[in-house]
Motif scaffolding. Structure first.
Motif, short mmCIF file in Angstrom:
data_model
loop_
_atom_site.label_atom_id
_atom_site.label_comp_id
_atom_site.label_asym_id
_atom_site.label_seq_id
_atom_site.Cartn_x
_atom_site.Cartn_y
_atom_site.Cartn_z
N GLY A 184 20.36 -14.67 -29.99
CA GLY A 184 21.59 -14.02 -29.58
C GLY A 184 22.09 -13.01 -30.60
N HIS A 187 21.16 -9.12 -30.09
CA HIS A 187 21.51 -8.46 -28.82
C HIS A 187 21.73 -6.97 -28.98
CE1 HIS A 187 25.84 -8.16 -29.79
NE2 HIS A 187 25.62 -9.30 -30.45
N CYS A 210 15.09 -13.90 -24.44
CA CYS A 210 16.28 -13.09 -24.72
C CYS A 210 17.31 -13.24 -23.60
CB CYS A 210 15.90 -11.63 -24.90
SG CYS A 210 14.95 -11.28 -26.39
N PHE A 215 21.28 -11.99 -23.21
CA PHE A 215 21.21 -10.53 -23.26
C PHE A 215 19.86 -10.03 -22.81
CE2 PHE A 215 19.30 -11.81 -27.19
CZ PHE A 215 18.43 -10.79 -27.54
#
Length: 303
Positions: A184, A187, A210, A215
């Motif tokens: 995270g 991102h 991901c 994201f």
């Protein structure tokens, strides 16, 4: 001329006694004497001087003994070669390996195999995943070592070990001070990746990880390169990258590696072969390699 009579002759000269030689050969003494006489008739020369005890070899016998020993040794080697060929210890093996696996334990294991089976001509080439799969499917390659589990009617695979991904960061990146990095936290980063066609499973796995972290990554496609090239691009400040942990042994100024915090992102190294092509040499390699990797590699898969 029967080679069996030459064998009898060699044993007889070794024992220097018809009785002892017959016992060693598990035939009767008259039968042995008869076979030696037939050998002399075939050659048209006396081989043994029976007028003395123990008998002595004639000049013809001395020469025949030298040739017989060599001939029987050669025949034994030929028999061994035929047996080795039949069971796969002699042959050719074409192995395709993806570039990222060249930095782990597998190349040294290939070398060990070559030392144990010198009669097998190993031909190893570096290929991308899709090329290995295509060549295996067309029987242009015998074995593939991949970070992928290809599917197909003729392809079989076995999982070798799990390799967690690490994050490659510029050494001056703010996240570089952390002991580990969560996905995270990437991102807003430019994620350097290979185009999907080069390694579809790895590509899809990264994207899915991901997305699960909340994201969709900003992606920069790097074509025609290897993971080590990506490390160089990271060191140049062009983005961050994810790569199998075994490549973290590659040291480059300006780039650092950090583990990915739970949940980990992993890849699985596999050995792949065309199951429609029967080849004992391939079978020896696949069986030995699976056993060797699971005995020695870190974090093996136990099934």
């Amino acid at each position: 001329m029967e080679t069996r009579r030459l064998e009898y002759f060699v044993v007889l000269t070794s024992e220097r006694s018809f009785g002892h030689a017959a016992a060693r050969l598990r035939i009767s003494q008259p039968a042995l004497s008869q076979q030696i006489q037939r050998l002399e008739r075939d050659l048209g020369a006396k081989l043994i001087d029976r007028s003395v005890t123990p008998f002595e070899l004639t000049q013809a016998g001395i020469k025949l003994l030298a040739h017989s020993r060599k001939l029987l040794d050669d025949l034994e080697e030929i028999d061994a070669l035929v047996t080795d060929s039949r069971v796969g210890r002699v042959g050719r093996l074409r192995i395709g390996i993806v570039p990222s696996l060249l930095y782990g334990d597998l190349p040294a294991m290939i070398r060990t195999f070559q030392g144990l089976f010198p009669g097998i001509d190993l031909r190893v080439s570096k290929e991308n995943t899709n090329d290995v799969v295509d060549m295996l499917s067309m029987a242009q390659m015998d074995v593939g070592l991949l970070y992928s589990k290809p599917r197909g009617e003729v392809l079989s695979h076995s999982e070798l070990y799990v390799d967690p991904y690490v994050v490659v960061l510029p050494s001056d990146h703010p996240l570089a001070v952390q002991d580990e990095v969560s996905l995270g936290q990437l991102h807003d980063e430019e994620l350097l990746m290979f185009p999907r066609h080069g390694a579809p499973e790895a590509y899809d796995g990264m994207i899915a990880a991901c997305v699960a972290a909340g994201f969709s990554p900003r992606r920069t496609m790097i074509s025609g390169t290897t993971y080590t090239d990506q490390i160089g691009f990271v060191a140049a400040g062009l983005g961050v990258s994810l790569l199998p942990s075994r490549l973290a042994t590659v040291r480059m100024n300006g780039a650092v590696y950090r583990p990915i915090a739970a949940p980990a992102v992993t890849s699985i190294a596999t050995i792949v072969w065309n199951s429609s092509v029967q080849d004992p040499t391939k079978g020896i390699f696949v069986d030995w390699f699976r056993r060797r990797v699971r005995e020695t590699a870190p974090a093996p898969l136990r099934r």
